[in-house]
Design a protein around this motif. Structure first.
Motif, PDB file in Angstrom:
ATOM      1  N   SER A 164      -3.377  -7.129  17.500  1.00  0.00           N
ATOM      2  CA  SER A 164      -2.297  -6.159  17.304  1.00  0.00           C
ATOM      3  C   SER A 164      -2.770  -4.885  16.595  1.00  0.00           C
ATOM      4  O   SER A 164      -1.954  -4.052  16.228  1.00  0.00           O
ATOM      5  CB  SER A 164      -1.166  -6.806  16.509  1.00  0.00           C
ATOM      6  OG  SER A 164      -1.646  -7.241  15.268  1.00  0.00           O
ATOM      7  N   TYR A 165      -4.088  -4.767  16.380  1.00  0.00           N
ATOM      8  CA  TYR A 165      -4.581  -3.545  15.745  1.00  0.00           C
ATOM      9  C   TYR A 165      -4.304  -2.340  16.643  1.00  0.00           C
ATOM     10  O   TYR A 165      -4.486  -2.400  17.854  1.00  0.00           O
ATOM     11  CB  TYR A 165      -6.090  -3.631  15.476  1.00  0.00           C
ATOM     12  CG  TYR A 165      -6.480  -4.575  14.356  1.00  0.00           C
ATOM     13  CD1 TYR A 165      -5.553  -5.446  13.787  1.00  0.00           C
ATOM     14  CD2 TYR A 165      -7.776  -4.586  13.866  1.00  0.00           C
ATOM     15  CE1 TYR A 165      -5.916  -6.305  12.777  1.00  0.00           C
ATOM     16  CE2 TYR A 165      -8.149  -5.454  12.850  1.00  0.00           C
ATOM     17  CZ  TYR A 165      -7.223  -6.313  12.310  1.00  0.00           C
ATOM     18  OH  TYR A 165      -7.589  -7.164  11.309  1.00  0.00           O
ATOM     19  N   VAL A 166      -3.861  -1.240  16.029  1.00  0.00           N
ATOM     20  CA  VAL A 166      -3.590  -0.021  16.782  1.00  0.00           C
ATOM     21  C   VAL A 166      -4.777   0.921  16.595  1.00  0.00           C
ATOM     22  O   VAL A 166      -5.020   1.401  15.487  1.00  0.00           O
ATOM     23  CB  VAL A 166      -2.298   0.657  16.268  1.00  0.00           C
ATOM     24  CG1 VAL A 166      -1.966   1.861  17.124  1.00  0.00           C
ATOM     25  CG2 VAL A 166      -1.150  -0.344  16.251  1.00  0.00           C
ATOM     26  N   LEU A 167      -5.517   1.168  17.670  1.00  0.00           N
ATOM     27  CA  LEU A 167      -6.723   2.018  17.592  1.00  0.00           C
ATOM     28  C   LEU A 167      -7.653   1.525  16.468  1.00  0.00           C
ATOM     29  O   LEU A 167      -8.238   2.314  15.724  1.00  0.00           O
ATOM     30  CB  LEU A 167      -6.355   3.485  17.338  1.00  0.00           C
ATOM     31  CG  LEU A 167      -5.394   4.139  18.341  1.00  0.00           C
ATOM     32  CD1 LEU A 167      -4.974   5.525  17.867  1.00  0.00           C
ATOM     33  CD2 LEU A 167      -6.056   4.224  19.717  1.00  0.00           C
ATOM     34  N   GLY A 168      -7.753   0.227  16.337  1.00  0.00           N
ATOM     35  CA  GLY A 168      -8.641  -0.326  15.316  1.00  0.00           C
ATOM     36  C   GLY A 168      -8.023  -0.398  13.934  1.00  0.00           C
ATOM     37  O   GLY A 168      -8.676  -0.822  12.984  1.00  0.00           O
ATOM     38  N   ILE A 169      -6.768   0.048  13.809  1.00  0.00           N
ATOM     39  CA  ILE A 169      -6.131  -0.006  12.477  1.00  0.00           C
ATOM     40  C   ILE A 169      -5.144  -1.175  12.431  1.00  0.00           C
ATOM     41  O   ILE A 169      -4.233  -1.262  13.254  1.00  0.00           O
ATOM     42  CB  ILE A 169      -5.376   1.313  12.167  1.00  0.00           C
ATOM     43  CG1 ILE A 169      -6.328   2.505  12.312  1.00  0.00           C
ATOM     44  CG2 ILE A 169      -4.809   1.270  10.758  1.00  0.00           C
ATOM     45  CD1 ILE A 169      -5.621   3.833  12.283  1.00  0.00           C
ATOM     46  N   PRO A 170      -5.312  -2.072  11.450  1.00  0.00           N
ATOM     47  CA  PRO A 170      -4.379  -3.191  11.322  1.00  0.00           C
ATOM     48  C   PRO A 170      -2.964  -2.696  10.995  1.00  0.00           C
ATOM     49  O   PRO A 170      -2.818  -1.753  10.213  1.00  0.00           O
ATOM     50  CB  PRO A 170      -4.934  -3.996  10.149  1.00  0.00           C
ATOM     51  CG  PRO A 170      -6.355  -3.562  10.016  1.00  0.00           C
ATOM     52  CD  PRO A 170      -6.401  -2.146  10.477  1.00  0.00           C
ATOM     53  N   PRO A 171      -1.927  -3.310  11.568  1.00  0.00           N
ATOM     54  CA  PRO A 171      -0.540  -2.923  11.279  1.00  0.00           C
ATOM     55  C   PRO A 171      -0.233  -2.901   9.778  1.00  0.00           C
ATOM     56  O   PRO A 171       0.499  -2.022   9.313  1.00  0.00           O
ATOM     57  CB  PRO A 171       0.280  -3.999  11.984  1.00  0.00           C
ATOM     58  CG  PRO A 171      -0.598  -4.499  13.069  1.00  0.00           C
ATOM     59  CD  PRO A 171      -1.999  -4.372  12.578  1.00  0.00           C
ATOM     60  N   LEU A 172      -0.788  -3.855   9.031  1.00  0.00           N
ATOM     61  CA  LEU A 172      -0.540  -3.890   7.588  1.00  0.00           C
ATOM     62  C   LEU A 172      -1.000  -2.591   6.939  1.00  0.00           C
ATOM     63  O   LEU A 172      -0.334  -2.037   6.053  1.00  0.00           O
ATOM     64  CB  LEU A 172      -1.278  -5.072   6.935  1.00  0.00           C
ATOM     65  CG  LEU A 172      -0.525  -6.398   6.874  1.00  0.00           C
ATOM     66  CD1 LEU A 172      -0.330  -6.989   8.255  1.00  0.00           C
ATOM     67  CD2 LEU A 172      -1.235  -7.377   5.970  1.00  0.00           C
ATOM     68  N   VAL A 173      -2.151  -2.097   7.397  1.00  0.00           N
ATOM     69  CA  VAL A 173      -2.708  -0.871   6.821  1.00  0.00           C
ATOM     70  C   VAL A 173      -1.843   0.327   7.214  1.00  0.00           C
ATOM     71  O   VAL A 173      -1.646   1.243   6.414  1.00  0.00           O
ATOM     72  CB  VAL A 173      -4.170  -0.683   7.281  1.00  0.00           C
ATOM     73  CG1 VAL A 173      -4.748   0.605   6.712  1.00  0.00           C
ATOM     74  CG2 VAL A 173      -5.014  -1.874   6.855  1.00  0.00           C
ATOM     75  N   LEU A 174      -1.308   0.302   8.430  1.00  0.00           N
ATOM     76  CA  LEU A 174      -0.415   1.383   8.862  1.00  0.00           C
ATOM     77  C   LEU A 174       0.819   1.453   7.959  1.00  0.00           C
ATOM     78  O   LEU A 174       1.237   2.533   7.544  1.00  0.00           O
ATOM     79  CB  LEU A 174       0.025   1.168  10.316  1.00  0.00           C
ATOM     80  CG  LEU A 174      -1.039   1.446  11.385  1.00  0.00           C
ATOM     81  CD1 LEU A 174      -0.539   1.024  12.757  1.00  0.00           C
ATOM     82  CD2 LEU A 174      -1.420   2.929  11.390  1.00  0.00           C
ATOM     83  N   VAL A 175       1.389   0.282   7.656  1.00  0.00           N
ATOM     84  CA  VAL A 175       2.567   0.255   6.775  1.00  0.00           C
ATOM     85  C   VAL A 175       2.189   0.786   5.386  1.00  0.00           C
ATOM     86  O   VAL A 175       2.912   1.588   4.787  1.00  0.00           O
ATOM     87  CB  VAL A 175       3.142  -1.176   6.674  1.00  0.00           C
ATOM     88  CG1 VAL A 175       4.326  -1.204   5.711  1.00  0.00           C
ATOM     89  CG2 VAL A 175       3.564  -1.687   8.045  1.00  0.00           C
ATOM     90  N   PHE A 176       1.043   0.346   4.896  1.00  0.00           N
ATOM     91  CA  PHE A 176       0.552   0.799   3.593  1.00  0.00           C
ATOM     92  C   PHE A 176       0.407   2.324   3.584  1.00  0.00           C
ATOM     93  O   PHE A 176       0.867   3.008   2.649  1.00  0.00           O
ATOM     94  CB  PHE A 176      -0.785   0.112   3.309  1.00  0.00           C
ATOM     95  CG  PHE A 176      -1.474   0.525   2.040  1.00  0.00           C
ATOM     96  CD1 PHE A 176      -0.766   0.943   0.923  1.00  0.00           C
ATOM     97  CD2 PHE A 176      -2.861   0.473   1.957  1.00  0.00           C
ATOM     98  CE1 PHE A 176      -1.420   1.309  -0.253  1.00  0.00           C
ATOM     99  CE2 PHE A 176      -3.515   0.835   0.801  1.00  0.00           C
ATOM    100  CZ  PHE A 176      -2.802   1.263  -0.300  1.00  0.00           C
ATOM    101  N   ALA A 177      -0.191   2.860   4.644  1.00  0.00           N
ATOM    102  CA  ALA A 177      -0.370   4.316   4.736  1.00  0.00           C
ATOM    103  C   ALA A 177       0.986   5.022   4.758  1.00  0.00           C
ATOM    104  O   ALA A 177       1.183   6.030   4.070  1.00  0.00           O
ATOM    105  CB  ALA A 177      -1.169   4.658   5.989  1.00  0.00           C
TER     106      ALA A 177
END
Lengths: 348, 339
Positions: free
Chosen positions: B182-195
């Motif tokens: 489920s990584y988006v362009l190599g970015i984990p969803p958890l990190v996206l939420v954090f950002a």
């Protein structure tokens, strides 16, 4: 001294006589037997038949994780098995002062035998001594008191043995592999039991010169810490053959991290004996192939011992007239072959 | 702990006295110096990691790992930073994360799937924050005491709900959040939420009335009240915000660890406060930086990562953490403005 000699003499005689008895095929159950009787035949051993009524006081810590829950359940269920046993169970507490108070209440109630799993063994030594002085024998469960005078019998797990058996299981599996690598995911590092487990593991691995332990990280017995530490370990070690995780609870998190990293190139052994671990071992679909027990059934055994003690009997199946002073429960390896047998003891 | 208290921002920054800060600092600005210092520490850590473990550390997967591990505590830290800026403290964040995560993972909740788990985690977080806020704003309790009480009772309730058992998540869509697919362009969803939480937090603090009010309340509550700010309501909102962050973090933790356990969020309160402090937020309130807090979290997570990759044990790690906190505060005292 005379007591010692006489006991030794009796044992010697008993051994010789019972050997003779077996040879002669003697199965007489005459209780008034003379010198030709085996000691085991006159031994008052506890069995399943109802005996003298016994009131057992049971004091444990607050059940703040699955294993302790299982311990409490095992004790209660075992007591229900015997019609003559009455249980006085305190509300579990992790607060030393509170637990001391609860045990003192049980002493004042004049229960026949106490079974105590202290939240902190050292801190509760005094109340163990107090019970013993009041003439109430204490069965000390798992976390040991500071003084042997504070209990009549200690029953507990074998942390060193867990490590040893995990190492032997892994060692046998990797016997034919040269330069095999093993990693260890330990529990809370400042606990003595964690150090004992690691010591046992290292000592066991010494039997297999082809295996090297390449990494060890300590987690905190929690799912969250298991996931975090395992994720780091997997990143650090791109290639290893086996791992031992001290605790199945943190193993839930460790297995998550393994799944997230998409790794399946090693075998994993757990520890303690959680139901989820048993189910994974039975399904045999992941890396977890075995777990070494720290059996919660020790609490049921403690009830059995308390009953025998209260009735002035020994343990059936042993020749002794009294219950032992220490019982260290074996840390069996549970894998696919024997998991069904242990399934009912798995804790959630 | 003696802290230099600066007046609320907006005071005469330009009118530097004769004994004022050196010219290079006036040009750069205090916040930039701190951010650069933190970035410097982070760069030094990356260097150490790269030298000691070139293969394992300088690796896309490791970057994903460090950011993922920073996400849960990072989101909590953003909420705590707001509270500390307002002159308060929230000791209950770890316990709220625990309670939210176990409530969201009970069998009954899991029946409602992804939405049920998410909704429950958020509602429990906000609910605890609301209780904290009401006790502090309208009950007149000291934040330290009120949130300490919440710490104890939320952990206790979490234990009661679970009975100490690990509640394994059986909803695939939740677990998938923390999976590689489920990584988006190599970015984990958890990190996206954090950002996202970081960006929103920064905007709210620096670009909204709410943010300015928060700083004002922390700088001088009495002056803020006289200036027409409803201080009590503002404080209530801040503890609500902290609770909301805990709810979001709890949901992500449930996805990451795949379970709810009453031990979740262990000692988050101390990690979050430590990260906020090294990020330049004053414990006395009135000044703080979301980016600094986030950099603080990243520094701690990177230290943990480097130690683990080098197979060093955690006791040394704790000492390193302590040293960094002390060093950061000392550096800030040196670079703090002296007007």
């Amino acid at each position: 001294m005379t007591k010692l000699t006489s006991r030794r003499g009796m044992l010697f005689g008993a051994a010789a006589v019972s050997a003779g008895a077996v040879l002669a095929g003697c199965t007489s159950n005459d209780p008034d037997g003379g010198d030709d009787k085996a000691a085991a035949d006159t031994q008052p051993a506890a069995d399943d038949k109802p005996g003298k009524p016994v009131t057992i006081g049971y004091a444990g810590p607050q059940a703040d994780h699955g294993w302790l829950n299982a311990v409490n359940d095992q004790a209660k269920k075992r007591a229900e098995k015997y019609s003559e046993i009455t249980m006085e169970i305190t509300e579990g507490s992790n607060d030393t002062a509170q637990q001391i108070g609860q045990i003192e209440t049980l002493i004042n109630k004049k229960v026949d035998v106490l079974v105590i799993l202290p939240a902190d063994g050292k801190a509760l030594t005094q109340v163990g001594l107090k019970a013993m002085r009041a003439g109430i024998p204490v069965i000390n469960l798992d976390r040991i008191f500071n003084s042997p005078q504070a209990y009549r019998c200690w029953v507990g797990g074998d942390n060193y043995g867990m490590g040893l058996n995990a190492a032997h299981y892994i060692g046998e599996k990797l016997k034919d592999k040269s330069d095999a690598k093993v990693i260890e995911l330990a529990g809370i590092d400042n606990l003595e039991l964690t150090q004992q487990r690691t010591q046992g593991f290292d000592d066991g691995l010494k039997n297999y010169p082809n295996i090297k332990k390449v990494a060890r990280q300590a987690a905190e017995f929690t799912v969250e810490s298991g996931q975090a530490k395992m994720a780091q370990l997997l990143q650090a070690q791109s290639d290893f053959d086996a791992m031992w995780n001290h605790d199945d609870d943190q193993g839930v998190g460790a297995l998550r991290a393994i799944e997230q990293a998409g790794r399946d190139d090693f075998l994993m052994v757990g520890g303690a004996g959680a139901l989820s671990a048993f189910q994974a071992i039975k399904a045999d679909s992941g890396v977890l192939k075995a777990t070494v027990l720290y059996p919660p059934t020790m609490a049921a055994s403690a009830i059995d011992l308390a009953r025998a003690l209260g009735q002035g009997k020994g343990v059936s199946g042993l020749a002794e007239f009294e219950i032992p002073s220490t019982v260290t429960c074996y840390s069996a390896v549970v894998d696919k072959d024997n998991v069904d047998q242990y399934m009912s003891t798995g804790f959630k | 702990m003696t802290q230099h208290v600066s007046p609320p921002r907006g005071s005469t920054d330009k009118a530097a006295p004769v004994e004022g800060p050196p010219a290079w600092r006036v040009r750069l600005g205090r916040a930039d110096v701190r951010t650069l210092t933190l970035l410097g520490v982070l760069a030094a850590l990356v260097l150490i990691g790269g030298i000691t473990q070139p293969d394992a550390f300088l690796d896309t997967r490791n970057l994903q790992l460090v950011l993922t591990q920073a996400s849960v505590i990072g989101i909590v830290t953003v909420g705590v930073t707001f509270v500390i800026i307002s002159g308060g403290i929230d000791l209950s964040v770890g316990a709220i994360v625990a309670l939210s995560s176990v409530w969201a993972t009970t069998v009954a909740t899991q029946e409602y799937g992804f939405a049920g788990i998410l909704f429950t985690a958020i509602v429990v977080g906000v609910g605890c924050g609301l209780v904290n806020g009401l006790l502090i704003s309208f009950g007149g309790m000291v934040p330290f005491i009120a949130t300490l009480a919440m710490l104890a009772s939320a952990r206790g309730l979490a234990l009661q709900i679970t009975d100490g058992r690990t509640q394994v998540v059986t909803v695939p869509s939740v677990l998938d959040l923390a999976e590689r697919d489920s990584y988006v362009l190599g970015i984990p969803p958890l990190v996206l939420v954090f950002a996202a939480v970081t960006v929103v937090g920064w905007l709210v603090l620096n670009r909204t009335t709410f943010g300015r009010r928060t700083v004002a309340v922390g700088g001088n509550a009495e002056a803020a009240r006289l200036a027409g700010i409803d201080v009590r309501r503002q404080r209530l909102y801040l503890y609500l915000l902290s609770g909301l962050c805990c709810g979001i973090a709890a949901f992500l933790l449930v996805a990451l660890a795949g379970s709810g356990q009453n031990t979740n969020g262990n000692l988050y309160e101390l990690d979050a406060i430590a990260a906020a402090i090294i990020g330049g937020t004053l414990l006395t309130g009135g000044r703080g930086h979301i980016l600094g807090s986030v950099l603080g979290v990243l520094i701690f997570t990177t230290i943990t990562n480097i130690f683990a990759l080098n197979n060093l044990q955690s006791d040394v790690q704790q000492i390193a953490k302590g040293a960094i906190i002390v060093a950061a505060v000392l550096v800030q005292r040196r670079t703090a403005s002296t007007h």
